[in-house]
Motif scaffolding. Structure first.
Motif, mmCIF file in Angstrom:
data_model
loop_
_atom_site.group_PDB
_atom_site.id
_atom_site.type_symbol
_atom_site.label_atom_id
_atom_site.label_comp_id
_atom_site.label_asym_id
_atom_site.label_seq_id
_atom_site.Cartn_x
_atom_site.Cartn_y
_atom_site.Cartn_z
ATOM 1 N N VAL A 70 -2.190 -11.126 1.430
ATOM 2 C CA VAL A 70 -1.417 -9.954 1.021
ATOM 3 C C VAL A 70 -2.305 -8.943 0.302
ATOM 4 N N ARG A 71 -3.117 -9.431 -0.618
ATOM 5 C CA ARG A 71 -4.000 -8.546 -1.372
ATOM 6 C C ARG A 71 -4.988 -7.843 -0.451
ATOM 7 N N ASP A 72 -5.532 -8.592 0.502
ATOM 8 C CA ASP A 72 -6.528 -8.013 1.413
ATOM 9 C C ASP A 72 -5.919 -6.946 2.308
ATOM 10 N N ILE A 73 -4.706 -7.202 2.838
ATOM 11 C CA ILE A 73 -4.065 -6.217 3.714
ATOM 12 C C ILE A 73 -3.814 -4.909 2.975
ATOM 13 N N ILE A 74 -3.284 -4.996 1.771
ATOM 14 C CA ILE A 74 -2.936 -3.786 1.027
ATOM 15 C C ILE A 74 -4.176 -3.014 0.604
ATOM 16 N N SER A 75 -5.210 -3.724 0.166
ATOM 17 C CA SER A 75 -6.398 -3.029 -0.344
ATOM 18 C C SER A 75 -7.300 -2.516 0.773
ATOM 19 N N SER A 76 -7.544 -3.323 1.797
ATOM 20 C CA SER A 76 -8.508 -2.936 2.826
ATOM 21 C C SER A 76 -7.959 -1.899 3.794
ATOM 22 N N ASN A 77 -6.656 -1.728 3.824
ATOM 23 C CA ASN A 77 -6.053 -0.740 4.723
ATOM 24 C C ASN A 77 -5.510 0.472 3.989
ATOM 25 N N ASP A 78 -5.825 0.572 2.706
ATOM 26 C CA ASP A 78 -5.392 1.713 1.882
ATOM 27 C C ASP A 78 -3.892 1.965 2.034
ATOM 28 N N ILE A 79 -3.111 0.894 1.881
ATOM 29 C CA ILE A 79 -1.658 1.001 2.043
ATOM 30 C C ILE A 79 -1.075 1.877 0.936
ATOM 31 N N GLU A 80 -0.226 2.830 1.335
ATOM 32 C CA GLU A 80 0.400 3.748 0.389
ATOM 33 C C GLU A 80 1.874 3.433 0.152
ATOM 34 N N PHE A 81 2.498 2.734 1.099
ATOM 35 C CA PHE A 81 3.946 2.546 1.067
ATOM 36 C C PHE A 81 4.240 1.160 1.625
ATOM 37 N N VAL A 82 5.104 0.396 0.952
ATOM 38 C CA VAL A 82 5.466 -0.936 1.428
ATOM 39 C C VAL A 82 6.967 -0.997 1.684
ATOM 40 N N TYR A 83 7.337 -1.418 2.895
ATOM 41 C CA TYR A 83 8.727 -1.759 3.205
ATOM 42 C C TYR A 83 8.795 -3.277 3.292
ATOM 43 N N HIS A 84 9.381 -3.881 2.285
ATOM 44 C CA HIS A 84 9.417 -5.336 2.214
ATOM 45 C C HIS A 84 10.706 -5.857 2.840
ATOM 46 N N GLN A 85 10.589 -6.317 4.090
ATOM 47 C CA GLN A 85 11.737 -6.837 4.836
ATOM 48 C C GLN A 85 11.653 -8.341 5.059
ATOM 49 N N ALA A 86 10.499 -8.933 4.806
ATOM 50 C CA ALA A 86 10.315 -10.364 5.059
ATOM 51 C C ALA A 86 11.177 -11.189 4.111
ATOM 52 N N ALA A 87 11.812 -12.217 4.647
ATOM 53 C CA ALA A 87 12.626 -13.119 3.825
ATOM 54 C C ALA A 87 12.999 -14.334 4.648
ATOM 55 N N GLN A 88 13.287 -15.408 3.941
ATOM 56 C CA GLN A 88 13.962 -16.527 4.587
ATOM 57 C C GLN A 88 15.443 -16.203 4.541
ATOM 58 N N ALA A 89 15.990 -15.819 5.678
ATOM 59 C CA ALA A 89 17.383 -15.387 5.741
ATOM 60 C C ALA A 89 18.314 -16.583 5.862
ATOM 61 N N GLY A 90 19.597 -16.312 5.695
ATOM 62 C CA GLY A 90 20.606 -17.323 5.969
ATOM 63 C C GLY A 90 21.245 -17.911 4.733
ATOM 64 N N VAL A 91 22.486 -17.515 4.489
ATOM 65 C CA VAL A 91 23.243 -18.078 3.376
ATOM 66 C C VAL A 91 23.426 -19.580 3.568
ATOM 67 N N ARG A 92 23.865 -19.975 4.746
ATOM 68 C CA ARG A 92 24.171 -21.389 4.993
ATOM 69 C C ARG A 92 22.913 -22.248 4.975
ATOM 70 N N THR A 93 21.830 -21.750 5.578
ATOM 71 C CA THR A 93 20.601 -22.538 5.597
ATOM 72 C C THR A 93 20.003 -22.673 4.204
ATOM 73 N N SER A 94 20.244 -21.694 3.331
ATOM 74 C CA SER A 94 19.718 -21.793 1.969
ATOM 75 C C SER A 94 20.426 -22.880 1.174
ATOM 76 N N VAL A 95 21.676 -23.156 1.515
ATOM 77 C CA VAL A 95 22.401 -24.241 0.867
ATOM 78 C C VAL A 95 21.784 -25.582 1.257
ATOM 79 N N GLU A 96 21.359 -25.681 2.505
ATOM 80 C CA GLU A 96 20.771 -26.923 3.003
ATOM 81 C C GLU A 96 19.351 -27.130 2.487
ATOM 82 N N ASN A 97 18.597 -26.046 2.310
ATOM 83 C CA ASN A 97 17.199 -26.148 1.878
ATOM 84 C C ASN A 97 16.875 -25.014 0.918
#
Length: 327
Positions: A70-97
Motif C-alpha cells: 500500500v505504501r509503495d503504490i501511493i508513494s511511487s505513483n504520486d497518488i493524489e486521491f484515494v477511493y477506498h472501496q475494498a472490503a470484505q462484504a457480506g452481513v451474513r458472512t461476517s456473522v460466520e467469520n
C-alpha cells in the motif's frame, strides 16, 4: 489526477474506475481478487477498465492488508486521491467469520490512512454502508440517527468511519465517508437479491424471499453512486463528513420480486423461506446532507433501475449468469 481505487475489480470500484478514466484521470486499482464470488466477473471488470483507459489504467493484484505494498503504490505513483472501496462484504458472512472483515475492513483501512498521511494526498473517500445504523429508531435514516450495527460487518464499517474522522481532524488528511444503501446495477455481485431474483425468473424458477417479504430496502442504482463519488473531485465542502448516498425511495422485498417477475415477463410465483440472521428489517436514506454538500440528486427509481438491469442481464447472460442456480 493520479487516483488509487481499492477494490477496483469489484462492482462499485470498477464503475468508479470507469468514470474516472472517462473523465481523463490516471487510475491504479488494487484488488486481491478474493473468490468471494465468480472471479470471471472481476476479470471482466478489469478488462472493461483497461479498454476504457488504455495506458492511463493499471491493475495491481494485492491486498490492502499488505502495508508495504500500500505504501509503495501511493508513494511511487504520486497518488493524489484515494477511493477506498475494498472490503470484505457480506452481513451474513461476517456473522460466520468475524475476524476476516475486521482484518480487511479495519486493519486494511488503517494501512491506507497511514500511507495517505505520509504522502499528503488531497482527499480520501471511504465507502461506508447503511449497515452502520442497525436498529431502526426512525425512517428515513439521517446521519444523526443512532448507530447500533447488528453484524460484525456493520461494526467494521462504523469503525472505519471513526478512523477517517480522526485522520481528518488530527492528521489533516481530508476524508469523506459515503454510506451506501444497497447498490445495484450491471456487473453487481451475483449473490444479491436483484441478481438472484432475475436469474431465477429467467430460468422459469420463482424468486426465493428470506422472511415474510415485508422488509424494505433503499436500492441505489450504480450510476448515482458513481456521480456522488466523482463530485468529490471538485469540492472540499464535505471534508470530515459522513453522508448517506441512497435512492429516491424504498421498496419491500416482495414488491421487488413482483417488479422483476413483471419485467422478465415470466409466469412464476414467489417462494418464502426462513429469514436470515443479522439482516436489517428496514433501510431508507435521507440524502438531504449529500444534496446540500455535493449536489447529490439520485436520478434512477427502483422500477427504472430494475428494467435497466434486466435488459443488461439478458444481453450479458452468456458470461454473467451464475453457473449454479439455487434450487
Amino acid at each position: 489526477m493520479n487516483v488509487l481505487v481499492t477494490g477496483g475489480a469489484g462492482f462499485i470500484g470498477s464503475h468508479i474506475t470507469e468514470g474516472l478514466l472517462e473523465t481523463g484521470h490516471n487510475v491504479i486499482t488494487l484488488d486481491v481478487l478474493d473468490p468471494y464470488y465468480d472471479l470471471g466477473i472481476k476479470e471482466r471488470n478489469i478488462e472493461i477498465c483497461r479498454e476504457t483507459g488504455g495506458d492511463r489504467f493499471e491493475f495491481v493484484e494485492g491486498s490492502i492488508t499488505d502495508e508495504e505494498l500500500v505504501r509503495d503504490i501511493i508513494s511511487s505513483n504520486d497518488i493524489e486521491f484515494v477511493y477506498h472501496q475494498a472490503a470484505q462484504a457480506g452481513v451474513r458472512t461476517s456473522v460466520e467469520n468475524p475476524k476476516k472483515p475486521h482484518e480487511i475492513n479495519t486493519t486494511g483501512l488503517l494501512n491506507l490512512l497511514v500511507a495517505a498521511d505520509d504522502h499528503g494526498i488531497k482527499r480520501f473517500v471511504n465507502a461506508s454502508s447503511s449497515s452502520v445504523y442497525g436498529e431502526v429508531e426512525y425512517l428515513p435514516y439521517d446521519e444523526d440517527h443512532q448507530n447500533v450495527p447488528q453484524s460484525p460487518y456493520g461494526v467494521t464499517k462504523l469503525t472505519a468511519e471513526h478512523y477517517c474522522r480522526v485522520w481528518n481532524d488530527v492528521y489533516d488528511v481530508p476524508t469523506v465517508s459515503l454510506r451506501y444503501f444497497t447498490v445495484y446495477g450491471p456487473r453487481m455481485r451475483p449473490n444479491m437479491a436483484i441478481t438472484n431474483f432475475t436469474s431465477r425468473c429467467l430460468n422459469a424458477k420463482p424468486p426465493v424471499i428470506y422472511g415474510d417479504g415485508q422488509q424494505t430496502r433503499d436500492f441505489t442504482y450504480i450510476d448515482d453512486i458513481v456521480d456522488a463519488n466523482l463530485s468529490l473531485l471538485e469540492t472540499d465542502a464535505a471534508d470530515g463528513e459522513v453522508m448517506n448516498v441512497g435512492s429516491t425511495g424504498n421498496i419491500t422485498i416482495e414488491e421487488l420480486a413482483e417488479h422483476i417477475i413483471d419485467e422478465t415477463g415470466t409466469d412464476v410465483g414467489i417462494e418464502y423461506t426462513a429469514a436470515k440472521e443479522a439482516d436489517a428489517r428496514h433501510t431508507h436514506a435521507d440524502v438531504t446532507k449529500a444534496r446540500e454538500l455535493i449536489d447529490y440528486e439520485p436520478s434512477t427509481s427502483i422500477r427504472e433501475g430494475v428494467l435497466k438491469f434486466v435488459d443488461w442481464y439478458r444481453e450479458n447472460r452468456d458470461w454473467y449468469e451464475p453457473l449454479v442456480l439455487a434450487s
